[in-house]
Design an enzyme around this catalytic site. Structure first.
Site, mmCIF file in Angstrom:
data_model
loop_
_atom_site.group_PDB
_atom_site.id
_atom_site.type_symbol
_atom_site.label_atom_id
_atom_site.label_comp_id
_atom_site.label_asym_id
_atom_site.label_seq_id
_atom_site.Cartn_x
_atom_site.Cartn_y
_atom_site.Cartn_z
ATOM 1 C CB ILE A 74 -0.795 -0.238 1.189
ATOM 2 C CG1 ILE A 74 -1.945 -1.159 1.083
ATOM 3 C CG2 ILE A 74 -1.757 1.676 0.895
ATOM 4 C CD1 ILE A 74 -2.171 -1.809 -0.208
ATOM 5 N N PRO A 94 -9.063 3.385 -14.870
ATOM 6 C CG PRO A 94 -10.884 3.680 -16.380
ATOM 7 C CD PRO A 94 -10.763 2.806 -15.791
ATOM 8 C CD GLU A 132 -4.366 2.638 -9.853
ATOM 9 O OE1 GLU A 132 -3.297 1.687 -8.843
ATOM 10 O OE2 GLU A 132 -5.868 2.516 -9.354
ATOM 11 C CD GLN A 186 27.083 4.217 -38.837
ATOM 12 O OE1 GLN A 186 28.158 2.737 -38.063
ATOM 13 N NE2 GLN A 186 27.364 5.024 -39.662
ATOM 14 C CG HIS A 188 24.848 6.024 -17.509
ATOM 15 N ND1 HIS A 188 24.282 6.356 -17.909
ATOM 16 C CD2 HIS A 188 25.102 6.845 -16.961
ATOM 17 C CE1 HIS A 188 23.549 7.239 -17.939
ATOM 18 N NE2 HIS A 188 23.941 7.836 -17.371
#
Length: 387
Positions: free
Chosen positions: A161, A246, A248, A285, A344
């Protein structure tokens, strides 16, 4: 991709509001977020500051105690949380999931008791649907409320929750008619307040990500609820849930899309300055092509999400479209997190780098608000049904 004024669905007034929200996150949230991750929750003070700054209860009407903005205005708060790269503040759930239930189905007394205080950040809201044995299957819940006199007695438990530890009021989903022809016809919603005898908050759960967002188990042991705690009509809770879900799912899509844009931007900055083989890796590239692929996918996602957001603004967003946008945006968020972390290199695996946190934070997006497997079921139904 995060520049203000580039999205046509927003007005100049929206853009002005966005500037103030962006500034709030940078000044009042970002500097404290590392500590909140260690604490497992944000401060109550930042909730009250957010209320004073107009970031809570944005699309709840002024008559009901809210700010009185539209859903586009409210979505700016979701966007800017994603652009700030912070996860701790559970404001979207509080303002755009919990508060609408009270605004749409609550009595005058319930609205007066909760909504103004929630807009101010003085009361924090949560909603308790999920149980240890019932996640996406809401009809499988076991928490129950039995009639006793004019009130009810609530028993059961909930898990995962959001805002669970800090909440002052929680909407609890419970079975009230076990003899109904289906579980969907016997579910009701209750407003349960912190401090009620028998309502116990378990310890904060240790999660893979979203470490600054308090997530808890809740326990209800013979909690005596007055008749005024019932939200809406008895046994109509499942209908209310299906009506509100919907939005949410749209929020999950919005957060996922903005997070993808933010991850792309911090990765672009990194590869432009990072050197290897005697030159910046952005000159390679293979890196350029990966950036091109990611930007193309994110731009397509943004266009679809903005279309869904605009449909929702006009009350025309259907369940199939919102299921698609939730599934696509959350899947893309995880894909972008994986690819940006890879760009990274080893530093992306270090917790001090924002992309590492973004990587683990993204993983829950395809799970909650209805897992993506359920979204695909909902999308497929009209495809294969007989015309």
């Amino acid at each position: 991709m995060t520049d203000i004024g580039t999205r046509r669905i927003f007005s100049e007034e929206h853009d002005i509001y966005r500037k103030s929200v962006r500034r709030f996150f940078q000044e009042e949230v970002v500097p404290y977020h590392d500590q909140w991750e260690l604490d497992g929750q944000v401060s109550r003070e930042v909730w009250q500051k957010a209320g004073a700054a107009g970031l809570l209860g944005v699309c709840t009407s002024e008559e009901d105690g809210g700010v009185g903005g539209d859903i586009l205005t409210s979505s700016i708060v979701w966007d800017e949380q994603g652009y700030a790269g912070v996860n701790g503040v559970g404001w979207a759930l509080h303002s755009d999931i919990v508060m609408p239930y009270i605004a749409h189905y609550g009595t005058k007394e319930q609205k007066e008791k909760f909504l103004l205080a929630m807009t101010a950040g003085n009361k924090i809201g949560a909603i308790a649907m999920t149980e240890p044995g019932a996640g996406s299957d809401l009809q499988g819940i076991r928490t129950n409320a039995k009639k006793e006199g004019s009130g009810w007695v609530l028993n059961g438990s909930k898990v995962f929750i959001t805002n669970g530890t800090m909440c002052d009021v929680c909407i609890v989903v419970a079975i009230t008619n076990p003899e109904a022809k289906s579980a969907a016809h016997g579910i009701s919603l209750f407003l349960v307040e912190a401090g009620m005898e028998g309502f116990k908050k378990g310890k904060k759960l240790k999660k893979l990500g979203l470490k600054a967002q308090d997530t808890a188990e809740l326990f209800f042991e013979d909690v005596k609820l007055p008749a005024s705690a019932l939200l809406g009509e008895a046994n109509k809770g499942f209908m209310y849930l299906m009506t509100e879900l919907p939005q949410e799912r749209l929020i999950v899509a919005g957060v996922g899309t903005s997070a993808s844009e933010w991850m792309f931007e911090i990765t672009r900055d990194y590869v432009i300055q990072r050197k290897a083989f005697g030159r910046t890796i952005s000159s390679l590239q293979t890196v350029q092509h990966k950036l091109a692929e990611m930007k193309s996918e994110i731009c397509m996602m943004r266009a679809f999400y903005d279309q869904c957001l605009l449909q929702h603004q006009h009350g025309k967003l259907d369940n199939y479209s919102v299921s698609m946008v939730k599934y696509l945006a959350s899947d893309l968020q995880n894909k972008i997190a994986d690819q940006c972390l890879q760009l990274h290199g080893g530093w992306g695996y270090m917790w001090e780098y924002p992309i590492a946190r973004a990587f683990v934070d993204a993983r829950v997006q395809p799970i909650y608000a209805g897992c993506n497997e359920i979204m695909k079921e909902l999308i497929a139904r009209p495809i294969v049904s007989a015309k």
